[in-house]
Design a protein around this motif. Structure first.
Motif: not given
Ligand code: 2AM
Length: 180
Positions: A2-6, A36-43, A75-77, A114-116, A119-126, A169-171
């Motif tokens: 399962m693709r999961v995150f906290l 919309l969410h604030l990721t703690l750790t992407f697993l 922005v990231f990038g 291992a990433r610094k 903290p952020h809330v992503t609003l748009a990806r492209f 879809v986030y469950e």
């Molecule tokens: P992002 O919002 O900055 O894209 C679910 O995908 C969440 O995990 C998103 O908030 C995403 O961050 C974060 N995330 C962190 N590392 C990721 C990765 N390698 N692939 C996908 N999502 C990642």
């Protein structure tokens, strides 16, 4: 697997505020308000067994609840932006919580990149080619004063991400409360 995150879920009022801000961005796709969410750790990919071990480890995470606030956009990038996010006003308790959940995940045997923690809330990806970069930069400067919250973080959630056509879809798999 399962693709999961906290992540920390956001109150509806904050999601509504952020989605209004997202509407003002010259970008092709925005994160739907409910996502919309604030990721703690992407697993990443985890097995049911990993998640059981993670659940036990997370139940041992004891952190008092704390307030956070969203302030401004970034922005990231850099010059090839691939996402826009709301930034979080500095909050050491948030960084501590992210560190503890990451440690819990590692203890459960899940490999966490291992990433610094930024903290952020992503609003748009492209893709960078999909946006007019100078126009996006101007919009971000114009929206520098946006804010949402503060609100109390009272817990965090383990989400499974279901990818397909369109937005993920986030469950909710499990919820963890912070002490008040
Ligand atoms: P992002 O919002 O900055 O894209 C679910 O995908 C969440 O995990 C998103 O908030 C995403 O961050 C974060 N995330 C962190 N590392 C990721 C990765 N390698 N692939 C996908 N999502 C990642």
């Amino acid at each position: 697997m399962m693709r999961v995150f906290l992540a920390i879920p956001l109150p509806e009022t904050v999601r509504d505020q952020l989605s209004i801000v997202a509407q003002m961005l010259p970008v092709p796709r925005r994160v739907p308000p409910e996502n919309l969410h604030l990721t703690l750790t992407f697993l990443g990919d985890a097995s049911a067994r990993d998640l059981e071990a993670l659940h036990s480890a997370l139940e041992g995470v004891q952190v008092p609840s704390f307030p956070i606030a969203l302030r401004g956009l970034d922005v990231f990038g850099r010059d090839k932006p691939k996402s826009v996010h709301a930034t979080i006003a500095p909050q050491p308790a948030l960084t501590r919580l992210a560190g503890k959940v990451e440690t819990a995940a590692r203890r459960a045997g899940i490999e966490v990149a291992a990433r610094k923690f930024v903290p952020h809330v992503t609003l748009a990806r492209f893709r960078p080619a999909e946006v007019d970069v100078p126009r996006l930069e101007r919009a971000i400067i114009d929206l520098a004063g946006v804010s949402a919250g503060p609100f109390d973080v009272t817990g965090f959630t383990l989400y499974q991400s279901h990818l397909g056509d369109g937005p993920p879809v986030y469950e909710v798999l499990a919820e963890y409360e912070l002490r008040s």
